[in-house]
Design an enzyme around this catalytic site. Structure first.
Site, PDB file in Angstrom:
ATOM      1  N   ASP A 263       0.843  -1.194   0.000  1.00 26.26           N
ATOM      2  CA  ASP A 263       0.000   0.000   0.000  1.00 26.26           C
ATOM      3  C   ASP A 263       0.884   1.252   0.000  1.00 26.26           C
ATOM      4  OD1 ASP A 263      -2.981   0.952   0.565  1.00 26.26           O
ATOM      5  OD2 ASP A 263      -1.649   2.192   1.801  1.00 26.26           O
TER       6      ASP A 263
ATOM      7  N   GLU B 235      -5.008   2.491  -3.918  1.00 27.32           N
ATOM      8  CA  GLU B 235      -3.545   2.485  -3.947  1.00 27.32           C
ATOM      9  C   GLU B 235      -2.964   1.198  -3.359  1.00 27.32           C
ATOM     10  OE1 GLU B 235      -4.720   4.681  -0.114  1.00 27.32           O
ATOM     11  OE2 GLU B 235      -5.483   4.392  -2.147  1.00 27.32           O
TER      12      GLU B 235
END
Length: 394
Positions: A263, A303
């Site tokens: 992430d 993301e």
């Protein structure tokens, strides 16, 4: 030299070639018109042997029985022409009715063969046979005409090949029905007409194979493109969750050794400062950074990314991939003035793991990495989240 025998031999050779060609192509395209083409070739070959005016070996039946065999084969050959053409022309709704009626002509051909077989019991069956032949010729002509007028390219093609045989059949049957006497040497003329039919039909078989193959290849290409599209993230052009699941269970690549959930740190800051367009460019750069040897990357959403790792040195490879994200964004999105880092949670893939169970452990390790201050890789080991000692100095 016996030119009759030579001619018959050449015709049988062509008939055999047409039949074998159709049977050879059939396993490749699985279209019934090929089987009908082979059956027609066999029937016309039997008809030519029985009716052609040459002497045959003594073991071959002669006289009226030989003629009856030829007439039976002729009825079946003309009758099978209907379903051949019905299966050959385009499989489209506007041709559905004509395809059906062409298919029924074979039933008429069978009745014509039965009439010939019963002719020794009652001479009137010869007339029935001729009338049924005439009905099949008219039916074939009508079917061809309707299909051609409806725009069938295949029907236009076959009309050229059938024209000599149709014209000859109408002339011979009209003469026999009006005079009651057979036309002398009509089998010779019939063989020439059938020869034209065979030449055109052979081209039709090849053309049909090419057409079906082209359609099948196009369909497979469309299916492959659709599968790729469904399994690919449209922004980053790497796999999405579906593509990740397909790769995870694909035996062609083997089972991955480990899985990492990655992430981007503080990604919202990028969107807030530079806008979503720049944020998308960053995600694309992240995906490029994840493309390493023995690594299969996928975008989980937003993301967050997941990578499948193959090989024994998976811990070092996972850390290399995580760090590569910063370098990739720095190179491809220079307008972002600060380093874009990432946190990652790594787990081994166990023999009994599903993708969901492995991702769940990776998520737990990722959350621990976030809590530990971000920009770090932690592994999941028996419920503990540890930074691998092998990574020191990497």
């Amino acid at each position: 030299m016996d030119w009759g025998s030579v001619g018959l031999g050449a015709f049988l050779g062509i008939a055999l070639t047409v039949g074998l060609l159709a049977l050879a192509v059939y396993p490749l395209v699985r279209r019934s018109f090929l089987l009908w083409a082979a059956f027609r070739a066999l029937c016309f070959a039997i008809m030519s042997i029985a009716l052609f005016p040459i002497a045959l070996p003594g073991s071959v039946p002669a006289g009226d029985f030989r003629v009856d065999i030829g007439e039976i084969a002729l009825s079946l050959a003309i009758g099978s022409t209907g379903p051949f053409l019905g299966a050959y022309i385009e499989n489209q709704p506007r041709f559905a009715r004509v395809r059906y009626w062409l298919g029924t002509l074979f039933i008429v051909g069978v009745f014509g063969a039965i009439a010939t077989a019963l002719a020794p019991l009652w001479s009137g069956f010869d007339l029935v046979h001729d009338l049924l032949l005439l009905a099949m010729i008219f039916g074939m002509t009508a079917g061809l005409t309707i299909a051609v007028r409806s725009g069938s390219r295949f029907a236009q093609y076959q009309a050229v090949g059938y024209a000599p045989l149709i014209i000859l059949g109408l002339l011979v049957l009209s003469y026999e029905l009006s005079t009651g006497a057979p036309v002398p040497y009509w089998p010779v003329a019939a063989l020439l007409a059938v020869l034209v039919d065979f030449i055109v039909t052979s081209g039709g078989v090849i053309n049909g194979y090419i057409t079906v193959k082209r359609e099948r290849d196009a369909a497979w290409a469309d299916v492959s493109e659709a599968r790729i599209a469904v399994a690919t993230d449209p922004l980053t052009d790497i796999a999405n969750r579906r593509g990740l699941a397909l790769r995870f269970r694909d035996p062609a690549f083997g089972r991955p050794t480990a899985l990492a959930v990655i992430d981007c740190d503080n990604f919202k800051r990028i969107n807030d400062m530079f806008g979503h367009d720049t944020g998308d460019e960053v995600l694309i750069a992240v995906a490029e950074g994840l493309k390493q040897e023995n690594v299969f990357p996928a975008r989980q959403g937003g993301e967050e990314f997941v990578v499948l790792i193959y090989g024994e040195d998976y811990q070092r490879l996972a850390e290399t991939v995580r760090r590569q994200i910063t370098l990739s964004v720095l190179e491809k999105v220079p307008e972002v003035p600060f380093p874009v880092t990432a946190s990652a949670g790594l787990t081994e893939v166990r023999p009994n793991d599903t993708l969901d169970s492995a991702v769940k452990r990776g998520d737990e390790a990722l959350y621990a990495a976030k809590d530990a201050g971000r920009d770090v890789l932690l592994t999941w080991q028996d419920g503990q989240h540890r930074q691998p000692r092998i990574l020191r100095g990497v």
